[in-house]
Design a protein around this motif. Structure first.
Motif, PDB file in Angstrom:
ATOM      1  N   GLY A 142       0.804  -1.220   0.000  1.00 50.34           N
ATOM      2  CA  GLY A 142       0.000   0.000   0.000  1.00 50.34           C
ATOM      3  C   GLY A 142       0.832   1.262   0.000  1.00 50.34           C
ATOM      4  N   GLY A 143       0.203   2.312  -0.469  1.00 53.78           N
ATOM      5  CA  GLY A 143       0.809   3.641  -0.480  1.00 53.78           C
ATOM      6  C   GLY A 143      -0.278   4.686  -0.403  1.00 53.78           C
ATOM      7  N   GLY A 144      -0.226   5.662  -1.297  1.00 55.12           N
ATOM      8  CA  GLY A 144      -1.244   6.705  -1.310  1.00 55.12           C
ATOM      9  C   GLY A 144      -1.345   7.412   0.019  1.00 55.12           C
ATOM     10  N   GLU A 145      -2.576   7.595   0.494  1.00 55.25           N
ATOM     11  CA  GLU A 145      -2.814   8.269   1.772  1.00 55.25           C
ATOM     12  C   GLU A 145      -2.513   7.376   2.970  1.00 55.25           C
ATOM     13  N   HIS A 146      -2.251   6.095   2.729  1.00 56.51           N
ATOM     14  CA  HIS A 146      -2.019   5.161   3.830  1.00 56.51           C
ATOM     15  C   HIS A 146      -0.547   5.020   4.217  1.00 56.51           C
ATOM     16  N   ALA A 147       0.342   5.543   3.378  1.00 54.08           N
ATOM     17  CA  ALA A 147       1.771   5.402   3.675  1.00 54.08           C
ATOM     18  C   ALA A 147       2.557   6.427   2.871  1.00 54.08           C
ATOM     19  N   ALA A 148       3.481   7.095   3.520  1.00 56.05           N
ATOM     20  CA  ALA A 148       4.309   8.103   2.845  1.00 56.05           C
ATOM     21  C   ALA A 148       5.422   7.435   2.054  1.00 56.05           C
ATOM     22  N   ASP A 149       5.818   8.082   0.951  1.00 53.26           N
ATOM     23  CA  ASP A 149       6.965   7.653   0.156  1.00 53.26           C
ATOM     24  C   ASP A 149       6.836   6.206  -0.315  1.00 53.26           C
ATOM     25  N   ALA A 150       5.634   5.833  -0.737  1.00 51.49           N
ATOM     26  CA  ALA A 150       5.404   4.487  -1.245  1.00 51.49           C
ATOM     27  C   ALA A 150       4.689   4.603  -2.591  1.00 51.49           C
ATOM     28  N   THR A 151       3.927   3.598  -2.956  1.00 52.02           N
ATOM     29  CA  THR A 151       3.287   3.571  -4.266  1.00 52.02           C
ATOM     30  C   THR A 151       2.232   4.671  -4.410  1.00 52.02           C
ATOM     31  N   ILE A 153      -0.589   4.128  -6.285  1.00 50.77           N
ATOM     32  CA  ILE A 153      -1.813   3.346  -6.081  1.00 50.77           C
ATOM     33  C   ILE A 153      -1.907   2.990  -4.600  1.00 50.77           C
ATOM     34  N   GLN A 154      -3.080   3.194  -4.033  1.00 53.98           N
ATOM     35  CA  GLN A 154      -3.211   3.103  -2.580  1.00 53.98           C
ATOM     36  C   GLN A 154      -3.148   1.680  -2.045  1.00 53.98           C
ATOM     37  N   GLU A 155      -3.746   0.713  -2.768  1.00 56.71           N
ATOM     38  CA  GLU A 155      -3.777  -0.654  -2.251  1.00 56.71           C
ATOM     39  C   GLU A 155      -3.618  -1.659  -3.381  1.00 56.71           C
ATOM     40  N   PHE A 156      -2.723  -2.617  -3.169  1.00 53.57           N
ATOM     41  CA  PHE A 156      -2.608  -3.791  -4.010  1.00 53.57           C
ATOM     42  C   PHE A 156      -3.183  -4.957  -3.204  1.00 53.57           C
ATOM     43  N   LEU A 157      -4.214  -5.594  -3.731  1.00 51.96           N
ATOM     44  CA  LEU A 157      -5.030  -6.524  -2.961  1.00 51.96           C
ATOM     45  C   LEU A 157      -4.898  -7.946  -3.488  1.00 51.96           C
ATOM     46  N   ALA A 158      -4.784  -8.900  -2.587  1.00 55.61           N
ATOM     47  CA  ALA A 158      -4.924 -10.308  -2.928  1.00 55.61           C
ATOM     48  C   ALA A 158      -6.397 -10.673  -2.841  1.00 55.61           C
ATOM     49  N   VAL A 159      -6.890 -11.369  -3.868  1.00 52.91           N
ATOM     50  CA  VAL A 159      -8.314 -11.716  -3.948  1.00 52.91           C
ATOM     51  C   VAL A 159      -8.421 -13.227  -4.164  1.00 52.91           C
ATOM     52  N   LEU A 231      -7.139  -3.873  -6.941  1.00 56.49           N
ATOM     53  CA  LEU A 231      -6.564  -2.562  -6.642  1.00 56.49           C
ATOM     54  C   LEU A 231      -7.584  -1.651  -5.993  1.00 56.49           C
ATOM     55  N   ASP A 232      -7.113  -0.813  -5.092  1.00 55.43           N
ATOM     56  CA  ASP A 232      -7.819   0.414  -4.707  1.00 55.43           C
ATOM     57  C   ASP A 232      -6.934   1.564  -5.145  1.00 55.43           C
ATOM     58  N   MET A 233      -7.349   2.265  -6.200  1.00 53.58           N
ATOM     59  CA  MET A 233      -6.516   3.321  -6.761  1.00 53.58           C
ATOM     60  C   MET A 233      -6.678   4.649  -6.033  1.00 53.58           C
ATOM     61  N   ALA A 234      -7.800   4.815  -5.290  1.00 47.27           N
ATOM     62  CA  ALA A 234      -8.058   6.078  -4.582  1.00 47.27           C
ATOM     63  C   ALA A 234      -7.748   7.266  -5.489  1.00 47.27           C
ATOM     64  N   ALA A 235      -8.316   7.236  -6.701  1.00 48.06           N
ATOM     65  CA  ALA A 235      -7.932   8.198  -7.731  1.00 48.06           C
ATOM     66  C   ALA A 235      -8.306   9.631  -7.391  1.00 48.06           C
ATOM     67  N   ALA A 236      -9.285   9.831  -6.513  1.00 36.55           N
ATOM     68  CA  ALA A 236      -9.617  11.199  -6.119  1.00 36.55           C
ATOM     69  C   ALA A 236      -8.431  11.888  -5.464  1.00 36.55           C
ATOM     70  N   GLU A 237      -7.590  11.105  -4.798  1.00 39.18           N
ATOM     71  CA  GLU A 237      -6.403  11.670  -4.161  1.00 39.18           C
ATOM     72  C   GLU A 237      -5.326  12.018  -5.196  1.00 39.18           C
ATOM     73  N   GLU A 273     -11.026  -0.468  -7.400  1.00 42.28           N
ATOM     74  CA  GLU A 273     -11.826   0.485  -6.613  1.00 42.28           C
ATOM     75  C   GLU A 273     -11.363   1.912  -6.882  1.00 42.28           C
ATOM     76  N   ASP A 274     -12.313   2.798  -7.029  1.00 48.02           N
ATOM     77  CA  ASP A 274     -12.049   4.227  -7.232  1.00 48.02           C
ATOM     78  C   ASP A 274     -10.951   4.480  -8.267  1.00 48.02           C
ATOM     79  N   PRO A 275     -11.155   3.986  -9.502  1.00 48.21           N
ATOM     80  CA  PRO A 275     -10.151   4.203 -10.544  1.00 48.21           C
ATOM     81  C   PRO A 275     -10.188   5.613 -11.128  1.00 48.21           C
ATOM     82  N   LEU A 276     -11.238   6.383 -10.800  1.00 50.58           N
ATOM     83  CA  LEU A 276     -11.407   7.738 -11.323  1.00 50.58           C
ATOM     84  C   LEU A 276     -11.891   8.655 -10.209  1.00 50.58           C
ATOM     85  N   ASP A 277     -11.945   9.934 -10.487  1.00 48.39           N
ATOM     86  CA  ASP A 277     -12.308  10.927  -9.483  1.00 48.39           C
ATOM     87  C   ASP A 277     -13.721  10.697  -8.949  1.00 48.39           C
ATOM     88  N   GLU A 278     -13.969  11.193  -7.749  1.00 51.27           N
ATOM     89  CA  GLU A 278     -15.229  10.935  -7.065  1.00 51.27           C
ATOM     90  C   GLU A 278     -16.442  11.624  -7.691  1.00 51.27           C
TER      91      GLU A 278
END
Length: 398
Positions: A142-151, A153-159, A231-237, A273-278
């Motif tokens: 994970g990265g995005g808003e969940h972790a600084a200086d990382a990816t 894309i906010q979440e890479f998910l195992a399904v 994926l959770d892209m959290a694209a609004a961010e 998830e959230d591939p585009l703006d909100e």
């Protein structure tokens, strides 16, 4: 009887060390329920309002408790939640706070189930729930808003779509998480963890895809069933001044749609998830036309568990899945209404945790009660495994 006789509110810690609201609800026959409000880091603009905890508790004590204690039966969830709405008087819980509202709403459901002597999922779902169990989506990088200086894309998910049981799925996700750690070590890449316990290495998205895809392959060989990537892209961010700003690239809307569609094909994505703006309902619709037959295109910030925004999405075909977070909308009644509207229109509900969590297990019961096909709970960490272990218990006792 389930007449509410007391509601107690207090400040407790969440998984990030921040304060959140805990509610206890007691009934005249001795029923007891407790629940805690989660809190998000990547939050949609249209979510119900989370107030500072002290303010939320004080205002709820003043405005909501007189409408509940001695006035409403815990066994009637709609009456309880209507009383919370009446106490607040707004459409976004900006008076008593969605954090107080959701804690009280969920605690009341627990109290009613306690009176009946039934598990919460049975109280919420009754006999209409199906025979299946939700597939847990495991956040492993994970990265995005969940972790600084990382990816980016906010979440890479195992399904683990092929898992024969919840237990097998839970341990498969944990194994992917561990396999990622081994691969990072092999590559000499140090990594801490983000808010949800996912690895947060200082790598770009392309490297993350490479590592997670390889880790999934390793675990698939070990467990003998299919695990896909989500994926959770959290694209609004990422969306700034009309473009999507990545660390090494900038994409306009058409380019973002093409990028996500290419990722869906290349990695056979089960979920995005959230591939585009909100606010981009039309873009969601276009992407869904492209990949929706093979991939769940899920709206989180787009829908925020809100039936009015979901109705707008249904009208234009935006997405085919809705993320469900009770604290986004404030009550269990509103939450279930969003699930029911989604299901009636072919939208798969995905019950979800938040980045700031507690050991509360309500969403595990909610996912089972509503027959949701997926649940997001993370893969590791005490506040995440609380939900996962509860799912295992529910599965083994049904």
């Amino acid at each position: 009887m389930t007449l509410i006789t007391d509601v107690r509110l207090r400040r407790v810690l969440d998984s990030r060390g921040n304060p959140t609201v805990e509610a206890d609800v007691l009934t005249e026959s001795g029923g007891f329920g407790r629940a805690r409000a989660p809190s998000g880091a990547s939050t949609g603009e249209y979510e119900a309002i989370e107030l500072p905890v002290g303010e939320a508790i004080a205002t709820a004590r003043e405005e909501a408790l007189p409408r509940l204690v001695g006035e409403v039966y815990a066994g009637n969830q709609r009456d309880v939640d209507a009383a919370l709405h009446a106490a607040d008087g707004t459409n976004d819980f900006s008076v008593i706070g969605a954090n107080s509202a959701v804690a009280i709403s969920m605690a009341t459901a627990h109290a009613a189930a306690d009176v009946l002597g039934t598990p919460l999922f049975q109280h919420l779902g009754g006999t209409f729930r199906g025979d299946g169990f939700p597939v847990p989506l495991g956040n492993v990088v994970g990265g995005g808003e969940h972790a600084a200086d990382a990816t980016d894309i906010q979440e890479f998910l195992a399904v683990p779509v092929g898992a024969p049981s919840v237990e097998d799925a839970v341990f498969a996700n944990a194994a992917v998480h561990a396999a990622v750690a081994d691969l990072l070590d092999d590559h000499g890449i140090p990594a801490g963890k983000g808010d949800e316990g996912a690895w947060a290495p200082s790598i770009d998205d392309s490297k993350a895809f490479e590592l997670v895809d390889e880790a999934i392959g390793v675990v698939e060989d070990e467990v003998g069933f299919e695990i896909k990537l989500g994926l959770d892209m959290a694209a609004a961010e990422l969306h700034q001044k009309g473009v999507y700003q990545y660390s090494d690239d900038t994409r306009d809307t058409d380019e973002q749609i093409e990028y996500v569609a290419e990722l869906a094909e290349e990695y056979d994505l089960a979920y995005v998830e959230d591939p585009l703006d909100e606010d981009d309902f039309e873009g969601f619709a276009e992407l869904t036309d492209r990949v929706g037959s093979e991939t769940l295109v899920c709206g989180d910030d787009l829908f925020v568990t809100n039936v009015e925004r979901l109705e707008r999405g249904i009208d234009v075909g935006a997405g085919n899945s809705i993320l469900i977070k009770p604290n986004q909308i404030g009550t269990l009644t509103d939450t279930v209404e969003a699930v029911e509207l989604g299901v009636a229109n072919g939208y798969a509900p995905v019950i979800s945790h938040r980045s700031g969590e507690t050991e509360d297990t309500t969403i595990a019961h909610l996912a089972v009660a509503t027959d949701a096909p997926y649940i997001k709970t993370g893969a590791v960490g005490g506040e995440r495994t609380a939900k996962l272990n509860e799912l295992i218990r529910i599965e083994q006792n049904v």
